[in-house]
Design an enzyme around this catalytic site. Structure first.
Site, PDB file in Angstrom:
ATOM      1  N   ALA A 153      50.438  35.090  13.345  1.00  0.00           N
ATOM      2  CA  ALA A 153      50.836  33.697  13.197  1.00  0.00           C
ATOM      3  C   ALA A 153      51.705  33.223  14.361  1.00  0.00           C
ATOM      4  O   ALA A 153      52.823  33.709  14.548  1.00  0.00           O
ATOM      5  CB  ALA A 153      51.585  33.513  11.883  1.00  0.00           C
ATOM      6  N   SER A 184      50.145  39.011  24.239  1.00  0.00           N
ATOM      7  CA  SER A 184      49.212  38.282  25.104  1.00  0.00           C
ATOM      8  C   SER A 184      49.315  38.735  26.551  1.00  0.00           C
ATOM      9  O   SER A 184      50.403  39.123  27.019  1.00  0.00           O
ATOM     10  CB  SER A 184      49.519  36.785  25.035  1.00  0.00           C
ATOM     11  OG  SER A 184      48.784  36.061  26.002  1.00  0.00           O
ATOM     12  N   TYR A 198      54.521  29.719  26.424  1.00  0.00           N
ATOM     13  CA  TYR A 198      53.740  30.542  25.502  1.00  0.00           C
ATOM     14  C   TYR A 198      53.896  32.025  25.835  1.00  0.00           C
ATOM     15  O   TYR A 198      54.221  32.845  24.975  1.00  0.00           O
ATOM     16  CB  TYR A 198      52.266  30.139  25.550  1.00  0.00           C
ATOM     17  CG  TYR A 198      51.359  31.146  24.879  1.00  0.00           C
ATOM     18  CD1 TYR A 198      51.425  31.362  23.510  1.00  0.00           C
ATOM     19  CD2 TYR A 198      50.451  31.895  25.617  1.00  0.00           C
ATOM     20  CE1 TYR A 198      50.607  32.304  22.891  1.00  0.00           C
ATOM     21  CE2 TYR A 198      49.632  32.832  25.018  1.00  0.00           C
ATOM     22  CZ  TYR A 198      49.716  33.035  23.657  1.00  0.00           C
ATOM     23  OH  TYR A 198      48.918  33.974  23.058  1.00  0.00           O
ATOM     24  N   LYS A 236      55.816  35.282  23.758  1.00  0.00           N
ATOM     25  CA  LYS A 236      55.157  36.534  23.417  1.00  0.00           C
ATOM     26  C   LYS A 236      55.924  37.735  23.970  1.00  0.00           C
ATOM     27  O   LYS A 236      56.044  38.777  23.318  1.00  0.00           O
ATOM     28  CB  LYS A 236      53.714  36.532  23.930  1.00  0.00           C
ATOM     29  CG  LYS A 236      52.782  35.625  23.137  1.00  0.00           C
ATOM     30  CD  LYS A 236      52.674  36.075  21.692  1.00  0.00           C
ATOM     31  CE  LYS A 236      51.644  35.284  20.921  1.00  0.00           C
ATOM     32  NZ  LYS A 236      51.504  35.751  19.519  1.00  0.00           N
ATOM     33  N   PHE A 277      43.659  39.932  26.175  1.00  0.00           N
ATOM     34  CA  PHE A 277      43.119  39.123  27.255  1.00  0.00           C
ATOM     35  C   PHE A 277      42.253  38.035  26.598  1.00  0.00           C
ATOM     36  O   PHE A 277      42.606  37.588  25.506  1.00  0.00           O
ATOM     37  CB  PHE A 277      42.426  40.032  28.270  1.00  0.00           C
ATOM     38  CG  PHE A 277      43.452  40.749  29.139  1.00  0.00           C
ATOM     39  CD1 PHE A 277      43.615  40.429  30.460  1.00  0.00           C
ATOM     40  CD2 PHE A 277      44.313  41.693  28.584  1.00  0.00           C
ATOM     41  CE1 PHE A 277      44.602  41.027  31.235  1.00  0.00           C
ATOM     42  CE2 PHE A 277      45.298  42.307  29.346  1.00  0.00           C
ATOM     43  CZ  PHE A 277      45.443  41.976  30.674  1.00  0.00           C
ATOM     44  N   ASN A 278      41.217  37.516  27.182  1.00  0.00           N
ATOM     45  CA  ASN A 278      40.537  36.361  26.597  1.00  0.00           C
ATOM     46  C   ASN A 278      39.584  36.784  25.486  1.00  0.00           C
ATOM     47  O   ASN A 278      38.623  37.511  25.728  1.00  0.00           O
ATOM     48  CB  ASN A 278      39.787  35.584  27.685  1.00  0.00           C
ATOM     49  CG  ASN A 278      40.717  34.693  28.472  1.00  0.00           C
ATOM     50  OD1 ASN A 278      41.797  35.125  28.871  1.00  0.00           O
ATOM     51  ND2 ASN A 278      40.317  33.451  28.694  1.00  0.00           N
ATOM     52  N   ARG A 319      45.284  23.221  35.727  1.00  0.00           N
ATOM     53  CA  ARG A 319      46.144  22.986  34.570  1.00  0.00           C
ATOM     54  C   ARG A 319      47.444  23.749  34.747  1.00  0.00           C
ATOM     55  O   ARG A 319      47.449  24.894  35.195  1.00  0.00           O
ATOM     56  CB  ARG A 319      45.413  23.459  33.307  1.00  0.00           C
ATOM     57  CG  ARG A 319      46.110  23.188  32.014  1.00  0.00           C
ATOM     58  CD  ARG A 319      45.228  23.566  30.837  1.00  0.00           C
ATOM     59  NE  ARG A 319      44.795  24.960  30.913  1.00  0.00           N
ATOM     60  CZ  ARG A 319      43.968  25.517  30.037  1.00  0.00           C
ATOM     61  NH1 ARG A 319      43.469  24.797  29.058  1.00  0.00           N
ATOM     62  NH2 ARG A 319      43.620  26.789  30.163  1.00  0.00           N
ATOM     63  N   GLY A 379      50.432  26.113  34.389  1.00  0.00           N
ATOM     64  CA  GLY A 379      50.675  27.378  33.705  1.00  0.00           C
ATOM     65  C   GLY A 379      49.530  28.362  33.724  1.00  0.00           C
ATOM     66  O   GLY A 379      49.630  29.432  33.125  1.00  0.00           O
TER      67      GLY A 379
END
Length: 322
Positions: free
Chosen positions: A76, A119, A143, A147, A171-172, A281, A283
């Site tokens: 969460a 992350s 963000y 983490k 990772f992604n 973008r 970051g």
């Protein structure tokens, strides 16, 4: 074993919940249902609460006691890089505040095992092409900062009261293990492109001038079902006495650029994907690829699916649920 999964009604969490259920574990889901759906978690008990609020402590205490919880898997959190740059205080309140409430409740209840959803954003913009867990952790957005602080908090709890924790640096993540558990939040590249295709619109790519071979960001893509298996491996690892590491990269060990992902989407969907390339973008680092040797040697985990599997399963789930 009884496992409490925060954010378990979300995309990644629901995959872990299903795998836990398949191996016979009792599962309790704590979720505010802002992005999750209760229908994803089968017969698991669902406690609807925002971990960052005052209501979290009594809700967690009741769940721990009622269900005899042995371990927690903590998903969460808020997770959008751009939003974290625009609303940093909100991200600190949600992600760090929620983690603090959870750890306090675990200490009080004597629940001593935690798998934390961290992350690759903790690495920031690394200088090396492939990043290792023992390399610099210098996040460049709020963000990633939240983490990294979550990792510090789990480690501090280990020193203070004996928490056994594993921090998994994702990772992604993409794809779907089952068609009903596809990524519906439209926060990540692949569902964002699918949404644009459905609307007859051109997908947007942020940045075509990065110092990469084709100018677009390079990321390490891992199938969500492989990632879910990593959580179960980490959970089992917490029951062993030899735990030389508490932080693990979870990725494929290979990088794919945004434009390369779009090419796979073209091949899988049969739809031409000609993006609108805009300014970078805030970051976003140019490249993030995992060194996965630690998780492979310590937990015995490795990926089983490639980028074609990821996009193909994501597309099948998308078609089923749109």
């Amino acid at each position: 074993m009884s496992v409490l999964v925060t954010g378990g009604a979300g995309y990644i969490g629901s995959h872990v919940v299903r795998l836990l259920q398949q191996r016979g574990e009792q599962v309790v889901v704590v979720d505010d249902l802002s992005n999750g759906r209760a229908a994803r978690v089968g017969d698991a008990t669902v406690v609807e609460v925002d971990l960052a609020t005052d209501a979290a402590a009594p809700a967690l205490a009741d769940a721990f006691a009622t269900h005899g919880v042995d371990a927690v898997v903590h998903f969460a959190a808020r997770k959008q890089v751009g939003e974290s740059v625009a609303r940093p205080a909100h991200y600190w309140s949600q992600n760090v505040g929620g983690m603090a409430n959870l750890l306090q409740a675990m200490e009080t209840a004597g629940v001593g095992k935690l798998v934390f959803s961290s992350s690759a954003a903790t690495y920031g913009a690394p200088q090396s092409a492939v990043v290792r867990e023992d390399g610099p952790a210098e996040p460049i957005n709020p963000y990633g900062q939240t983490k990294l602080v979550g990792e510090w908090m789990s480690r501090a709890a280990g020193v203070a009261w004996g928490l056994r924790a594993a921090n998994l640096r994702y990772f992604n993540v993409a794809g779907a293990g089952w068609d009903d558990l596809g990524d519906s939040a439209v926060m990540n590249l692949i569902p964002i492109v699918f949404t644009a295709l459905d609307a007859g619109e051109v997908p947007t790519v942020f940045g075509g001038d990065y110092p990469t071979p084709d100018g677009s960001c390079i990321r390490d893509y891992v199938h969500v079902l492989d990632l879910a298996r990593a959580h179960l491996a980490a959970l089992d690892h917490l029951g062993t006495e030899e735990r030389p590491f508490d932080t693990f990269n979870v990725g494929s060990g290979a990088g794919s650029s945004v434009f390369e992902v779009l090419e796979v989407i073209r091949r899988v969907t049969g739809v031409d994907v000609a993006p609108d390339v805009r300014e970078r973008r805030a970051g976003d680092p140019p490249q993030l690829v995992a060194d996965v040797s630690r998780i492979t040697s310590t937990l015995g985990w490795s990926t089983t699916k490639d980028l074609d599997d990821i996009v193909g399963s994501a597309w099948a789930a998308w078609k089923t649920n749109r």
